[in-house]
Design a protein around this motif. Sequence first.
Motif, PDB file in Angstrom:
ATOM      1  N   ARG A  49      14.073  51.814  36.189  1.00 49.90           N
ATOM      2  CA  ARG A  49      15.145  50.855  35.911  1.00 49.90           C
ATOM      3  C   ARG A  49      15.234  50.513  34.435  1.00 49.90           C
ATOM      4  N   ASP A  81      18.993  51.013  32.896  1.00 46.34           N
ATOM      5  CA  ASP A  81      19.738  49.902  32.315  1.00 46.34           C
ATOM      6  C   ASP A  81      20.270  50.227  30.921  1.00 46.34           C
ATOM      7  N   ARG A  87      23.617  52.845  31.658  1.00 47.13           N
ATOM      8  CA  ARG A  87      24.698  52.494  32.583  1.00 47.13           C
ATOM      9  C   ARG A  87      25.962  52.145  31.804  1.00 47.13           C
TER      10      ARG A  87
END
Length: 121
Positions: free
Chosen positions: A27, A31, A34
């Motif tokens: 993640r 992040d 994105r």
Amino acid sequence: MINKKIDPYTEVYTLGQHIRMSAHKARRIIDQIRGRSYEETLMILELMPYRASYPILKLISSAAANASHNMAFNETDLIISKAEVNHGTTVKKLKPQARGRGYLIKKSTCHITIVLKNISL
């Protein structure tokens, strides 16, 4: 539950399951990428010093190859519209310890979903 409606005419997705890294580490990279364009994402991932960036780079390259081959999209018009990381199964191993005991080693996995959207349409 996460809404998984994908427009079949403008979006292409790739799903990587049982990738051997923790979801928290994946993640951290997802992040960063994105909402960015495909070409910008490739540059970012190649320069990141994390081990988790390589499987994500492979997934994004696979999604772009699917988009160009199956849907005839141009790779310069693709952006990452959705990117999510979910926890996968935990691989459990027993490591022998002193006095006949066993120590449980837990190795986490994750599922990564990448959705590319064509912005020219």
